[in-house]
Design a protein around this motif. Sequence first.
Motif: not given
Length: 118
Positions: A57-58, A61-62, A67-73
């Motif tokens: 899901s992350s 989103a990226m 305009n999505g997240k700029r990073s992923v854990r």
Amino acid sequence: MTLSFVRAAGQRAEHHGNTNVEVNVKDMLELLPLIESGLHKQRADRQMKRAGWASPSSMQAMLGNKNGKRSVRLLRAKDGHHNLEIFFCDKLGEKVAESVVLVAAEEAEKQRREAANV
């Protein structure tokens, strides 16, 4: 079909000793995605190393919108939520060196701007 026409134009130019070829913009725009996909496939064919595990899901989103997240854990081990395996195919040493140069240039630019404001 476009590729055949561009190839033929290149071969004609080569036969006549020319070093330049005029390509229609529409033809070029049609060929660029094919070229890019070939480059991606070429990169994917290299031996890859595992970077870790991410949440699907992350990642969505990226990659989903501008305009999505700029990073992923990333995690070292797989768990229930982080179950998407991530690989990298570039040489890590080269990317670290490239990053050092970019960070140094950014820092110098920041100092230059601060000096100009004072």
